[in-house]
Design a protein around this motif. Structure first.
Motif, short mmCIF file in Angstrom:
data_model
loop_
_atom_site.label_atom_id
_atom_site.label_comp_id
_atom_site.label_asym_id
_atom_site.label_seq_id
_atom_site.Cartn_x
_atom_site.Cartn_y
_atom_site.Cartn_z
N ALA A 47 0.82 -1.21 0.00
CA ALA A 47 0.00 0.00 0.00
C ALA A 47 0.86 1.27 0.00
O ALA A 47 2.01 1.23 -0.41
N GLY A 48 0.31 2.39 0.45
CA GLY A 48 1.01 3.68 0.41
C GLY A 48 1.92 3.91 1.61
O GLY A 48 1.96 3.11 2.55
N ILE A 49 2.61 5.04 1.58
CA ILE A 49 3.61 5.31 2.62
C ILE A 49 3.01 5.64 3.99
O ILE A 49 3.69 5.55 5.00
N ALA A 50 1.73 5.98 4.03
CA ALA A 50 1.13 6.40 5.29
C ALA A 50 0.49 5.25 6.07
O ALA A 50 -0.02 5.44 7.17
N VAL A 51 0.51 4.04 5.49
CA VAL A 51 -0.15 2.90 6.13
C VAL A 51 0.77 1.67 6.12
O VAL A 51 1.76 1.64 5.40
N SER A 52 0.39 0.66 6.88
CA SER A 52 1.19 -0.56 6.95
C SER A 52 1.00 -1.46 5.75
O SER A 52 1.86 -2.27 5.44
N GLY A 53 -0.13 -1.35 5.08
CA GLY A 53 -0.49 -2.35 4.09
C GLY A 53 -0.97 -3.58 4.82
O GLY A 53 -1.23 -3.54 6.02
N GLU A 54 -1.10 -4.71 4.09
CA GLU A 54 -1.56 -5.92 4.75
C GLU A 54 -0.90 -7.15 4.15
O GLU A 54 -0.47 -7.15 3.00
N ILE A 55 -0.84 -8.18 4.96
CA ILE A 55 -0.29 -9.47 4.59
C ILE A 55 -1.42 -10.47 4.82
O ILE A 55 -2.03 -10.49 5.89
#
Length: 130
Positions: A47-55
């Motif tokens: 995802a983007g730089i402001a969030v962790s994203g997901e696995i």
């Protein structure tokens, strides 16, 4: 021990460690659940730089997703049932703490309780015969 609650927001090194460590723990979870190879996939969305994203560990009957989407509540692992690999909405959402990634047997027990998927479901029916 990994600090699951240290934000990945605007911290590329932390995000890289978060994704690498979470992928490793989800592989251990799949082994603990005795999921056969090919019955699941593990994928990562940075995802983007402001969030962790997901696995995500996506099995044909269970969907487990790790992210920092619930830091304020202490939650960060989504567990729900699904009907195949094309089902991204699945059953009701259940959340457990990110820290459970440090206790794979306990996380596996939660996954089994919520989805019915796991080691016990892989055992032959003859085991239960009287």
């Amino acid at each position: 021990m990994f600090d699951w609650n240290r934000s990945c927001s605007y911290d590329e090194q932390q995000k890289r460690r978060f994704h690498t460590t979470a992928r490793s723990r989800l592989k251990k979870l799949a082994a603990e659940l005795a999921l056969p190879p090919g019955s699941f996939e593990i994928r990562s969305n940075r995802a983007g730089i402001a969030v962790s994203g997901e696995i995500t560990l996506h099995h044909d009957r269970a969907y487990i997703q790790v992210g920092q989407f619930g830091l304020s509540s202490g939650h960060g692992i989504l567990i729900r049932t699904c009907k195949g690999f094309k089902d991204y909405t699945g059953g009701a959402n259940h959340f457990v703490a990110l820290g459970m990634l440090d206790d794979i047997p306990a996380l596996a027990a939660a996954v089994r309780a919520i989805t019915g998927v796991g080691r016990d479901d892989a055992l032959p029916a003859s085991r239960y015969a009287a």
